[in-house]
Design a protein around this motif. Structure first.
Motif, mmCIF file in Angstrom:
data_model
loop_
_atom_site.group_PDB
_atom_site.id
_atom_site.type_symbol
_atom_site.label_atom_id
_atom_site.label_comp_id
_atom_site.label_asym_id
_atom_site.label_seq_id
_atom_site.Cartn_x
_atom_site.Cartn_y
_atom_site.Cartn_z
ATOM 1 N N MET A 1 17.105 -66.166 -3.245
ATOM 2 C CA MET A 1 16.191 -66.788 -2.279
ATOM 3 C C MET A 1 15.958 -65.865 -1.091
ATOM 4 S SD MET A 1 15.207 -69.795 -3.324
ATOM 5 C CE MET A 1 14.716 -70.637 -1.830
ATOM 6 N N SER A 2 14.769 -65.945 -0.547
ATOM 7 C CA SER A 2 14.439 -65.123 0.602
ATOM 8 C C SER A 2 15.170 -65.624 1.833
ATOM 9 C CB SER A 2 12.928 -65.158 0.840
ATOM 10 O OG SER A 2 12.607 -64.540 2.063
ATOM 11 N N ASN A 3 15.509 -64.699 2.728
ATOM 12 C CA ASN A 3 16.131 -65.063 3.994
ATOM 13 C C ASN A 3 15.098 -65.537 5.011
ATOM 14 O OD1 ASN A 3 18.761 -64.440 3.160
ATOM 15 N ND2 ASN A 3 18.462 -62.260 3.626
ATOM 16 N N GLN A 4 13.802 -65.389 4.684
ATOM 17 C CA GLN A 4 12.754 -65.806 5.611
ATOM 18 C C GLN A 4 12.706 -67.319 5.713
ATOM 19 O OE1 GLN A 4 9.042 -64.007 4.266
ATOM 20 N NE2 GLN A 4 9.266 -62.468 5.850
ATOM 21 N N PRO A 5 12.255 -67.846 6.875
ATOM 22 C CA PRO A 5 12.059 -69.292 6.994
ATOM 23 C C PRO A 5 11.117 -69.797 5.904
ATOM 24 C CG PRO A 5 11.844 -68.222 9.129
ATOM 25 C CD PRO A 5 11.923 -67.135 8.108
ATOM 26 N N LEU A 6 11.287 -71.049 5.501
ATOM 27 C CA LEU A 6 10.522 -71.614 4.395
ATOM 28 C C LEU A 6 9.013 -71.546 4.640
ATOM 29 C CD1 LEU A 6 10.831 -72.892 1.648
ATOM 30 C CD2 LEU A 6 11.064 -75.132 2.751
ATOM 31 N N TYR A 7 8.584 -71.808 5.892
ATOM 32 C CA TYR A 7 7.144 -71.804 6.169
ATOM 33 C C TYR A 7 6.545 -70.409 5.977
ATOM 34 C CZ TYR A 7 7.642 -69.700 10.859
ATOM 35 O OH TYR A 7 7.889 -68.837 11.906
ATOM 36 N N GLN A 9 7.672 -68.216 3.761
ATOM 37 C CA GLN A 9 7.594 -68.031 2.315
ATOM 38 C C GLN A 9 6.353 -68.711 1.749
ATOM 39 O OE1 GLN A 9 11.328 -68.866 0.202
ATOM 40 N NE2 GLN A 9 12.422 -68.723 2.163
ATOM 41 N N ILE A 10 6.045 -69.919 2.251
ATOM 42 C CA ILE A 10 4.857 -70.648 1.796
ATOM 43 C C ILE A 10 3.599 -69.891 2.213
ATOM 44 C CG2 ILE A 10 3.574 -72.811 1.923
ATOM 45 C CD1 ILE A 10 6.360 -72.911 0.499
ATOM 46 N N ALA A 11 3.571 -69.385 3.453
ATOM 47 C CA ALA A 11 2.423 -68.612 3.937
ATOM 48 C C ALA A 11 2.198 -67.385 3.058
ATOM 49 C CB ALA A 11 2.633 -68.203 5.393
ATOM 50 N N ALA A 12 3.282 -66.712 2.681
ATOM 51 C CA ALA A 12 3.170 -65.516 1.827
ATOM 52 C C ALA A 12 2.606 -65.887 0.467
ATOM 53 C CB ALA A 12 4.537 -64.862 1.680
ATOM 54 N N GLN A 13 3.006 -67.036 -0.077
ATOM 55 C CA GLN A 13 2.492 -67.458 -1.387
ATOM 56 C C GLN A 13 1.007 -67.805 -1.307
ATOM 57 O OE1 GLN A 13 5.093 -70.114 -3.802
ATOM 58 N NE2 GLN A 13 6.629 -69.813 -2.198
ATOM 59 N N ILE A 14 0.602 -68.462 -0.226
ATOM 60 C CA ILE A 14 -0.829 -68.773 -0.055
ATOM 61 C C ILE A 14 -1.631 -67.482 0.081
ATOM 62 C CG2 ILE A 14 -2.533 -69.827 1.487
ATOM 63 C CD1 ILE A 14 -0.374 -71.956 2.172
ATOM 64 N N GLN A 48 3.205 -75.462 9.637
ATOM 65 C CA GLN A 48 3.677 -74.196 10.217
ATOM 66 C C GLN A 48 3.112 -73.005 9.441
ATOM 67 O OE1 GLN A 48 7.969 -75.104 10.051
ATOM 68 N NE2 GLN A 48 8.054 -74.666 12.247
ATOM 69 N N ALA A 49 3.074 -73.104 8.106
ATOM 70 C CA ALA A 49 2.540 -72.018 7.266
ATOM 71 C C ALA A 49 1.065 -71.797 7.561
ATOM 72 C CB ALA A 49 2.757 -72.343 5.787
ATOM 73 N N ILE A 50 0.311 -72.898 7.655
ATOM 74 C CA ILE A 50 -1.130 -72.792 7.940
ATOM 75 C C ILE A 50 -1.350 -72.200 9.330
ATOM 76 C CG2 ILE A 50 -3.227 -74.138 8.374
ATOM 77 C CD1 ILE A 50 -2.281 -76.038 6.118
ATOM 78 N N LEU A 52 0.565 -70.176 10.941
ATOM 79 C CA LEU A 52 0.849 -68.737 10.886
ATOM 80 C C LEU A 52 -0.321 -67.964 10.301
ATOM 81 C CD1 LEU A 52 2.827 -66.339 11.149
ATOM 82 C CD2 LEU A 52 3.693 -66.936 8.867
ATOM 83 N N LEU A 53 -0.913 -68.472 9.226
ATOM 84 C CA LEU A 53 -2.031 -67.779 8.576
ATOM 85 C C LEU A 53 -3.290 -67.793 9.444
ATOM 86 C CD1 LEU A 53 -1.473 -68.996 4.898
ATOM 87 C CD2 LEU A 53 -1.133 -66.678 5.793
ATOM 88 N N VAL A 54 -3.449 -68.828 10.250
ATOM 89 C CA VAL A 54 -4.568 -68.853 11.207
ATOM 90 C C VAL A 54 -4.349 -67.786 12.275
ATOM 91 C CG1 VAL A 54 -5.667 -70.204 13.039
ATOM 92 C CG2 VAL A 54 -5.189 -71.265 10.815
ATOM 93 N N GLU A 55 -3.112 -67.692 12.773
ATOM 94 C CA GLU A 55 -2.783 -66.676 13.779
ATOM 95 C C GLU A 55 -2.967 -65.264 13.219
ATOM 96 O OE1 GLU A 55 1.195 -67.636 14.880
ATOM 97 O OE2 GLU A 55 0.617 -69.309 16.193
ATOM 98 N N GLN A 56 -2.719 -65.096 11.911
ATOM 99 C CA GLN A 56 -2.856 -63.785 11.274
ATOM 100 C C GLN A 56 -4.287 -63.497 10.843
ATOM 101 O OE1 GLN A 56 0.079 -64.096 8.131
ATOM 102 N NE2 GLN A 56 1.731 -63.333 9.444
ATOM 103 N N ASP A 57 -5.227 -64.408 11.161
ATOM 104 C CA ASP A 57 -6.649 -64.215 10.875
ATOM 105 C C ASP A 57 -6.959 -64.276 9.378
ATOM 106 O OD1 ASP A 57 -8.901 -64.108 12.463
ATOM 107 O OD2 ASP A 57 -9.239 -61.977 12.126
ATOM 108 N N VAL A 58 -6.085 -64.926 8.620
ATOM 109 C CA VAL A 58 -6.327 -65.112 7.187
ATOM 110 C C VAL A 58 -7.110 -66.404 6.950
ATOM 111 C CG1 VAL A 58 -5.229 -65.471 4.922
ATOM 112 C CG2 VAL A 58 -4.250 -63.832 6.558
ATOM 113 N N LEU A 59 -6.789 -67.429 7.735
ATOM 114 C CA LEU A 59 -7.446 -68.727 7.649
ATOM 115 C C LEU A 59 -8.107 -69.064 8.976
ATOM 116 C CD1 LEU A 59 -4.597 -70.829 5.962
ATOM 117 C CD2 LEU A 59 -6.487 -69.665 4.804
ATOM 118 N N GLU A 60 -9.058 -69.995 8.931
ATOM 119 C CA GLU A 60 -9.619 -70.543 10.165
ATOM 120 C C GLU A 60 -9.733 -72.058 10.026
ATOM 121 O OE1 GLU A 60 -13.593 -69.365 11.143
ATOM 122 O OE2 GLU A 60 -14.224 -69.238 9.057
ATOM 123 N N SER A 61 -9.339 -72.752 11.074
ATOM 124 C CA SER A 61 -9.417 -74.211 11.087
ATOM 125 C C SER A 61 -10.662 -74.627 11.852
ATOM 126 C CB SER A 61 -8.171 -74.811 11.747
ATOM 127 O OG SER A 61 -7.033 -74.609 10.936
#
Length: 239
Positions: A1-7, A9-14, A48-50, A52-61
Motif C-alpha cells: 500500500m502507498s504511504n500517501q494519504p488515501l485522497y 491515491q484516489i486523485a492519482a487514480q482519477i 478532498q481528492a477532487i 486537490l485535482l482542482v488546485e492542480q488545474d486538472v479539474l474545474e468545478s
C-alpha cells in the motif's frame, strides 16, 4: 500500500483515468456517489481528492453544474527545441497549420540584423495560425533567408518546418535563443486567436541557429495563455 494519504491515491487514480482517455477533456466527472462506490471510500475522501485535482488545474468545478476535466495545456519546455507537432505528441491531439501569408520580401532593418543579412537581401515572410484540433492557439510570424532556402514552399509550411529542414535539407538545427514578453493583444490577435481584447497574452521572440552558427529564422509566436504553460528548470550554481 502507498504511504500517501488515501485522497491523494484516489486523485492519482482519477488523473490516470484522464491520461488514459477513459475520461476526456470537457467530460463531467462521475458523481460523488459513483466515485465513492468505485473507490470504496468516504464522501470526505472523494471531496478532498477532487479539491486537490482542482488546485492542480486538472479539474474545474462549475457552480450548479458539476466538476469537469479541464483541457490539457501544451507544456512549452523552453529548454527543449521542438516543433509545434512534437510538443503535442504527449497529448495525442491532432494539429494543423493554416498559412495566412507566404511571400518573399525585403526585410525590415531589425529583422535583417537579427538574421545577419544585408538590407538588400530577400527573406520569406510566413504567417501561420496553428490549431489544436479545430481551435486556434498560436499565431506565428517567421522570416527565413531566401538564399538559405530557395526551395521552401507553401506546402512545407503547412506541415513541420523543422522536419523538412532535417529530413529533406539534411541541416543540423543547433539551438534557439528566445525571450518571452507579456503584452495585450492587437485587433488581429483578438480576431484570429479568439481571445478577449483585455486578456494578456504571451509572445515568444526567437532566433534559430544551425550547427555552423548560421541564423536560419527569426520568429514571433503569440500564444493563448489558457492553452499553454511555460516551464523551465533553474539550477543553482556552486559558490
Amino acid at each position: 500500500m502507498s504511504n500517501q494519504p488515501l485522497y491523494r491515491q484516489i486523485a492519482a487514480q482519477i488523473r490516470d483515468q484522464i491520461q488514459r482517455g477513459e475520461i476526456k477533456s470537457g467530460d463531467a466527472l462521475p458523481t460523488e456517489l459513483r466515485l465513492r462506490e468505485q473507490f470504496g471510500v468516504s464522501r470526505v475522501t472523494v471531496r478532498q481528492a477532487i479539491k486537490l485535482l482542482v488546485e492542480q488545474d486538472v479539474l474545474e468545478s462549475i457552480q450548479g453544474s458539476g466538476t469537469y476535466v479541464k483541457e490539457a495545456k501544451v507544456n512549452y519546455d523552453i529548454y527543449q527545441l521542438t516543433s509545434f507537432d512534437e510538443k503535442l505528441q504527449p497529448l495525442d491531439m491532432p494539429s494543423h497549420s493554416e498559412v495566412l501569408a507566404f511571400s518573399v520580401v525585403k526585410p525590415p532593418i531589425g529583422i535583417a540584423e537579427a538574421l545577419a543579412l544585408s538590407e538588400q537581401a530577400r527573406v520569406y515572410y510566413i504567417k501561420r495560425l496553428r490549431f489544436i484540433v479545430s481551435k486556434p492557439v498560436t499565431l506565428e510570424e517567421t522570416w527565413m533567408p531566401l538564399d538559405l532556402f530557395p526551395d521552401l514552399t507553401y506546402k512545407v509550411m503547412q506541415g513541420s518546418k523543422y522536419a523538412w529542414m532535417e529530413n529533406v535539407k539534411h541541416l543540423v538545427i543547433d539551438r534557439s535563443e528566445q525571450e518571452i514578453i507579456p503584452l495585450m493583444p492587437t485587433k488581429e490577435m483578438v480576431s484570429l486567436l479568439g481571445v478577449a481584447a483585455d486578456q494578456p497574452i504571451l509572445q515568444k521572440i526567437s532566433k534559430g541557429f544551425l550547427a555552423d552558427g548560421t541564423v536560419f529564422e527569426f520568429s514571433r509566436n503569440t500564444f493563448r495563455t489558457d492553452d499553454y504553460k511555460f516551464t523551465l528548470v533553474a539550477r543553482r550554481m556552486p559558490h
